[in-house]
Design an enzyme around this catalytic site. Structure first.
Site, PDB file in Angstrom:
ATOM      1  N   ASN A  21      32.365  47.987  38.602  1.00  0.00           N
ATOM      2  CA  ASN A  21      32.049  48.768  39.794  1.00  0.00           C
ATOM      3  C   ASN A  21      31.540  50.152  39.400  1.00  0.00           C
ATOM      4  O   ASN A  21      30.393  50.501  39.592  1.00  0.00           O
ATOM      5  CB  ASN A  21      33.296  48.853  40.679  1.00  0.00           C
ATOM      6  CG  ASN A  21      33.042  49.448  42.061  1.00  0.00           C
ATOM      7  OD1 ASN A  21      33.783  49.190  42.991  1.00  0.00           O
ATOM      8  ND2 ASN A  21      31.993  50.241  42.256  1.00  0.00           N
ATOM      9  N   THR A  22      32.438  50.924  38.769  1.00  0.00           N
ATOM     10  CA  THR A  22      32.123  52.321  38.498  1.00  0.00           C
ATOM     11  C   THR A  22      30.847  52.502  37.676  1.00  0.00           C
ATOM     12  O   THR A  22      30.037  53.383  37.977  1.00  0.00           O
ATOM     13  CB  THR A  22      33.292  52.990  37.745  1.00  0.00           C
ATOM     14  OG1 THR A  22      34.492  52.703  38.460  1.00  0.00           O
ATOM     15  CG2 THR A  22      33.120  54.494  37.665  1.00  0.00           C
ATOM     16  N   LYS A  79      41.566  38.533  44.441  1.00  0.00           N
ATOM     17  CA  LYS A  79      41.694  39.162  43.136  1.00  0.00           C
ATOM     18  C   LYS A  79      42.993  39.939  43.178  1.00  0.00           C
ATOM     19  O   LYS A  79      43.134  40.897  43.946  1.00  0.00           O
ATOM     20  CB  LYS A  79      40.513  40.088  42.852  1.00  0.00           C
ATOM     21  CG  LYS A  79      40.610  40.677  41.452  1.00  0.00           C
ATOM     22  CD  LYS A  79      39.693  41.844  41.236  1.00  0.00           C
ATOM     23  CE  LYS A  79      40.332  42.779  40.231  1.00  0.00           C
ATOM     24  NZ  LYS A  79      39.598  44.026  40.092  1.00  0.00           N
ATOM     25  N   GLY A  91      37.742  51.856  35.409  1.00  0.00           N
ATOM     26  CA  GLY A  91      36.953  53.075  35.588  1.00  0.00           C
ATOM     27  C   GLY A  91      36.722  53.879  34.324  1.00  0.00           C
ATOM     28  O   GLY A  91      36.108  54.935  34.375  1.00  0.00           O
ATOM     29  N   GLY A 121      36.656  48.411  33.019  1.00  0.00           N
ATOM     30  CA  GLY A 121      36.461  49.167  31.791  1.00  0.00           C
ATOM     31  C   GLY A 121      35.068  49.083  31.208  1.00  0.00           C
ATOM     32  O   GLY A 121      34.771  49.759  30.232  1.00  0.00           O
TER      33      GLY A 121
END
Lengths: 253, 322
Positions: free
Chosen positions: A203-204, A93, A154, A182
């Protein structure tokens, strides 16, 4: 589902591996979500983190190393080569960050690094914007997957430019696309999948949730719901109400 | 003749020794580097006894046992029962509300910190955790060693292998021990000298990218910590981490820009997958390990559970039998 360099992933959810309260919670989140891919940052964690890498391997999902935190093509290329050795995969990535505050990709560095890495046989997953022209150049450079952002990394803002994402999706019908970054809510993931994207990566939103395991499951369900809906040929929105049962002949009470 | 041999004189080993003394046993403590010092990760700790704040992400066991830590430490070393503050920069105010939702034992402070920390002009809003405390880790280690000496236990310098020792062994060597499932989590810290700044309690800055805490110490010193990186890298603090730590401190109070960088440090925290420490019983050997970032918070409870397991056969919640 389009495949990703000839690999088909079982589910359309990809999860990052940073910022969880503990590896045990990360593992439970992966299981609850049914995610098929784990992204791993090479620069900070994995360089000397054999123990953590063993935990990632133990998740039993595909690993997608990333070049998070790289600010130039050269840096990203070096990191990608290290990742190939360390993780024994050609997948990368590719992140080339162009702006420190928004972490938005540097299109020029991204293109340059994609050209170099694709020529070296990497399976490049470039983290890009919804820009159609850049997408075309990345495909010309050898990318067979694109990872447009939903919103800044994030931020949890969701799909900031739905029109742009739709245009991008329509512009490259044969290219697998992942909405990356996002996403804050499962509904964002479902919306992206409904638009015809092939997977979402986040992720976040999971790792920093009060209950990461429950949120992971919610994202897994949402991504699959969106994917099902995309294949189910949704109705067209109408201006006028259309009753689902006829009004004429309704019983008098 | 010692009834129990403890290998490793960090917080875990020393607390186990003290708990065993109190239970009437005669432990022996051996460490390859002798008494506590820069060779052990206990040396680099912040010394916050902040169970409620840690509870924002840690398992409930950390909060439950951590609440007892300040009282236990106060028996051997000075503990500042001043509470702790959690603040954010104005633009990240949402983070503070989220932290409040995930923790207990706090009250909102609005309209500035004039009453609590008159010298910290910045944040208009904060969370105050009145029941939390802090200590000076290096002083605490020395006081713990002194408390053991008063009970006739000296720290011996030497290498010891659990297999070669007769009788029960407590292996509290941290990353040098090898219980299954242990992993290193790198932490980096900075000590700044800023005699013109006065804080009386630890301050945590919630920041989406660079969370940070500042713990005041005697003599105008401030400990800034700490990064948390899944890595076994033992080298000194990285430029990037230093930059992040210092920038966060500067954002909290610009006067930190003029501070002297007195010391930097980096070491590895031993941790298990759930980041909760364990007493892992493997035959004669008890591993006391995995204190992660909760060494000072959890060592008293971990040592007590190890001692009770050895002397009374009581299996506390931190004890795992292999």
């Amino acid at each position: 589902m389009r495949d990703f360099y000839d690999t088909a992933f079982d589910t359309p959810l990809m999860l990052g591996t940073a910022q969880y309260p503990s590896p045990a919670i990360m593992e439970a989140a992966f299981r609850a979500s049914g995610a098929s891919v784990a992204t791993v940052s090479l620069r900070r964690e994995a360089g000397q983190g054999q123990a953590f890498w063993d935990i990632i391997r133990g998740l039993g999902v595909h690993v997608l190393p990333n070049t998070a935190g790289c600010h130039s093509a050269r840096e990203a290329i070096t990191t990608a080569r290290m990742a190939r050795d360390l993780f024994e995969t050609d997948r990368i990535k590719l992140e080339v960050i162009g702006h420190a505050d928004t972490l938005q990709p540097d299109p020029f560095g991204l293109l340059e690094a994609t050209e170099v890495l694709a020529a070296e046989g990497f399976e490049v997953f470039p983290y890009t914007t919804e820009d159609l022209v850049l997408a075309g150049r990345l495909v010309d450079a050898g990318a067979r997957v694109l990872m447009p952002w939903g919103a800044p990394i994030g931020s949890g803002l969701g799909l900031n430019n739905r029109h742009g994402l739709r245009t991008l999706r329509a512009g490259f019908p044969d290219i697998a696309m992942v909405v990356d970054a996002g996403l804050g809510l499962p509904s964002h993931a479902a919306a992206a999948m409904e638009m015809g994207f092939d997977a979402v990566l986040l992720n976040t939103a999971v790792a920093q949730a009060g209950d990461p395991v429950a949120m992971a499951e919610a994202f897994g369900l949402a991504a699959r719901a969106g994917a099902l809906a995309a294949r189910a040929d949704a109705m067209a929105p109408r201006e006028m109400a259309t009753p689902s049962t006829p009004l004429i002949g309704k019983a008098w009470l | 003749m010692a009834d129990v041999t403890i290998i490793g004189a960090g917080v875990a080993g020393l607390w186990a020794a003290l708990a065993l003394c109190k239970a009437g046993a005669a432990p022996r403590v051996i460490d390859r580097s002798g008494p506590p010092g820069p060779h052990g990760c206990s040396w680099w700790a912040g010394g916050m006894l902040a169970p409620f704040c840690e509870g924002a992400v840690a398992e409930p066991a950390i909060v439950r046992h951590g609440r007892e830590a300040a009282r236990a430490w106060a028996e051997v070393t000075p503990v500042a029962h001043r509470g702790s503050l959690v603040v954010t920069l104005e633009r990240d105010r949402g983070e503070l509300a989220r932290f409040a939702r995930r923790t207990e034992g706090h009250e909102w402070v609005t309209g500035g910190l004039r009453d609590l920390e008159p010298d910290l002009p910045g944040p208009s809003q904060a969370l105050f955790f009145a029941q939390e405390a802090h200590l000076d880790p290096r002083r605490a280690l020395a006081d713990l060693v002194a408390a053991l000496a008063a009970r006739g236990v000296q720290i011996e310098t030497g290498t010891a292998c659990p297999e070669e020792i007769a009788g029960p062994v407590i292996d509290a060597r941290g990353m040098a021990g090898t219980p299954p499932g242990l992993r290193p989590v790198r932490g980096e810290m900075v000590v700044l000298g800023a005699p013109d700044i006065s804080l009386s309690r630890p301050v945590r800055l919630l920041h989406p990218r660079h969370p940070l805490y500042i713990v005041p110490r005697r003599g105008g010193l401030f400990m800034l910590g700490a990064t948390q990186i899944e890595s076994a890298d033992r080298r000194g603090v990285s430029a990037r981490s230093l930059l992040e730590l210092l920038s966060a401190a500067y954002a909290l109070d610009p006067r930190f820009a003029e501070a002297e960088v007195v010391e930097t440090g980096a070491d590895l925290r031993p941790a298990f997958a759930d980041n909760v420490p364990r007493v892992l019983a493997q035959g004669r050997v008890l591993h006391l390990n995995g204190l992660f970032r909760h060494g000072y918070l959890m060592a008293p409870a971990l040592g007590r559970q190890a001692a009770r397991y050895l002397t009374e056969g009581i299996k506390g919640d931190l004890v795992h039998e292999d």
